[in-house]
Write an enzyme that holds these catalytic residues in place. Sequence first.
Site, short mmCIF file in Angstrom:
data_model
loop_
_atom_site.label_atom_id
_atom_site.label_comp_id
_atom_site.label_asym_id
_atom_site.label_seq_id
_atom_site.Cartn_x
_atom_site.Cartn_y
_atom_site.Cartn_z
N CYS A 2 1.28 -1.24 -0.10
CA CYS A 2 -0.17 -0.37 -0.28
C CYS A 2 0.68 1.35 0.26
CB CYS A 2 -1.16 0.24 1.32
SG CYS A 2 -1.93 -1.16 1.32
N ARG A 27 4.32 -0.25 -6.63
CA ARG A 27 4.69 -1.05 -5.61
C ARG A 27 3.06 -2.39 -5.65
NH1 ARG A 27 8.90 -0.34 -2.68
NH2 ARG A 27 9.49 1.97 -2.46
N TRP A 74 -3.26 -2.96 -1.32
CA TRP A 74 -3.56 -3.81 -1.68
C TRP A 74 -3.76 -4.89 0.10
CZ3 TRP A 74 -0.72 -8.36 0.56
CH2 TRP A 74 -0.50 -9.54 -0.65
N ASN A 99 -1.26 1.59 5.78
CA ASN A 99 -1.03 0.18 4.93
C ASN A 99 -0.89 -0.22 6.79
OD1 ASN A 99 -0.95 2.23 3.21
ND2 ASN A 99 1.23 2.63 3.36
N GLY A 100 -0.67 -1.37 6.71
CA GLY A 100 -0.04 -2.28 7.67
C GLY A 100 -1.54 -3.28 8.03
N GLU A 478 15.12 -19.38 -8.36
CA GLU A 478 15.07 -17.51 -9.29
C GLU A 478 14.23 -17.46 -10.43
OE1 GLU A 478 14.35 -13.41 -9.35
OE2 GLU A 478 14.18 -14.88 -7.90
N LYS A 482 10.69 -16.73 -11.00
CA LYS A 482 10.00 -15.51 -12.39
C LYS A 482 8.63 -15.89 -13.28
CE LYS A 482 12.44 -12.59 -11.11
NZ LYS A 482 12.04 -12.99 -9.38
N GLU A 485 5.64 -16.00 -11.22
CA GLU A 485 5.41 -14.84 -10.96
C GLU A 485 4.39 -13.70 -11.80
OE1 GLU A 485 7.95 -12.25 -7.35
OE2 GLU A 485 8.87 -13.28 -9.58
N HIS A 501 14.65 -38.63 -7.02
CA HIS A 501 13.73 -38.93 -5.95
C HIS A 501 12.34 -38.37 -6.19
CE1 HIS A 501 17.29 -40.94 -4.20
NE2 HIS A 501 18.59 -39.19 -5.09
N LYS A 600 5.32 -4.84 -4.99
CA LYS A 600 6.31 -4.78 -5.13
C LYS A 600 7.26 -5.00 -3.70
CE LYS A 600 10.59 -3.86 -6.94
NZ LYS A 600 11.42 -5.00 -7.82
#
Length: 605
Positions: A2, A27, A74, A99-100, A478, A482, A485, A501, A600
């Site tokens: 946010c 963000r 968000w 925010n929070g 990574e 990506k 995402e 395995h 973000k």
Amino acid sequence: MCGIVGAVARRNIVPVLVEGLRRLEYRGYDSCGLAVVTSDGPRRVRSVVRVAELDDQVSEVRFEGVTGIAHTRWATHGAATINNAHPIFSSGSLAIVHNGIIENYQALRETLREQHYEFVSQTDTEVIAHLIHSLYKGDLFAAVREAVRQLTGAYAIGVVHQDHPHTLVGARAGSPLVVGYGNDENFIAWDALAIAGSAEHISYLEEGDICEIALKGVRLVDFRGDKVVRNPRRVQAYGGAVELGPYRHYMQKEIFEQPRAISHTIPATDTFRPRLFGEMASDVFRGIDSVLILACGTSYYAGLTAKYWLESVAKIRTEVEIASEYRYRESVPNPRALVVTVSQSGETADTLAALKHAQSQGMTHTLAVCNVATSAMVRLTELKFLTHARMEIGVASTKAFTTQLVALFVLAVTLGKVRGHVNDAQEAEYIHQLRHLPAALNAVLALEPQIIAWSDDFVRKEDALFLGRGLHYPIALEGALKLKEISYIHAEAYSAGELKHGPLALVTEAMPVVTIAPNDALLDKLKSNMQEVRARGGHIYVFADSDTHIKSDDGIHVIRMPEHYGLLSPIPHVVPLQLLAYHTACGRGTDVDKPRNLAKSVTVE
């Protein structure tokens, strides 16, 4: 996550609020809104589309005001709906942005219901609004102070009231907030970027601070209520860092900015000195016997890569912990460990909490690897190393990751030198390799047309496997992250030795297997793993160093990388994985820079 912007001025402040929200879009958010104070109470506009649509609303209704607050949300408590979008009102006279996460909101909600407050949203923020309203006796600052004492959790808030048309009250605990100082106008914001160009100076509020913003000045008190002054600093000019230029998306731009970002992050020195990490680093480095890396997401994978470097180069025992897990388990603290936190923003809530937990356990030797010099994380740690990725707007991290890797490699070599495991010749070779990295990355970026051709195959897939060994296993992780995402393709990564395995059961013609094949000591082992995939009908997509002698064949697709780059090989090898994810996402038509459900900077637990 946010974003917050607020202002008190003599001019119409709405354009500044809208522009501030626009600068905070990177963000991540799923709704937005703004409110201004009028004599009839706050007025607001809200949107569940984008800031551009909110701006259209503002223009259509000629929305104006000299005092206001704005927000990008968000969603946490409640879906992304208009009713849940901020600003949130109480009784038509008070407006708040937040925010929070408030952890005790349910209990407060029940108490406020008993006081006949009606809730029209699902948010925890509405609890704060009604709580402040219930405590308001004509002094908004006092009501906010009393309200935040009752909150458990994290918050950064901005509050306005119709009785105070030229006043804005802010408070923070566990979530960042800055105060901006202008000429007969003052501001609050989540990030200085939002008010750069309007505010001349900013102060970073400390934990528990409360501020009162007025035309002529700012009043600040700490959590005890004592008046304080937070060191003002000049706001960096808002420049072209967020301009898209010739690129289709910010993520593509940031992938191509990596040679420059790495060049700026590599120390301009012919020797790895502890002072690169701070004045006290020499003494700290001589006194440690291990390293503990705390990070989340992509930064966690940077930490996993660094473990290989730290143990092989510096010969120092290294542990890497997911920050969100570390603080919730019983661990054995080691006061002689160097605690390294890795974060792009320096405001990642889980990593900050893990850092504070480690410090509370007596682990006082701390180092932040971060992209933001003024962040909470940098202010909390004993040592620091700043990456120079500059602003990264795409939610999926690219240049922040590779500059973190550079920083962690510099740490490994520096510790190796301090501990007597790196001689002068090795040091010179490491410096040479680092300085050649930007050129190596430019050579990798030239492979983009071949990667675009591969992405045409991936567009139609719903699953993918990524394989790597040794140093390159975290890079496989990574690469899978990506792809999932931004393209929403389910992707998993495994150490190639683990294939037999369990994961081998997933391999079919429909499952592409991306393999990272550097010419290192594990190459022959990796080739055997590839044959296991091929024997099951799997299609292999290999990023192979030029001298690996892996050739394209039926079911095997090869893109030849530049020469093997030794210990630094993970850095050039991650770039084609970024490009593969990017072009696959473009082919699938997803929102590359703002993937669904992601933000973000994750500033809540």
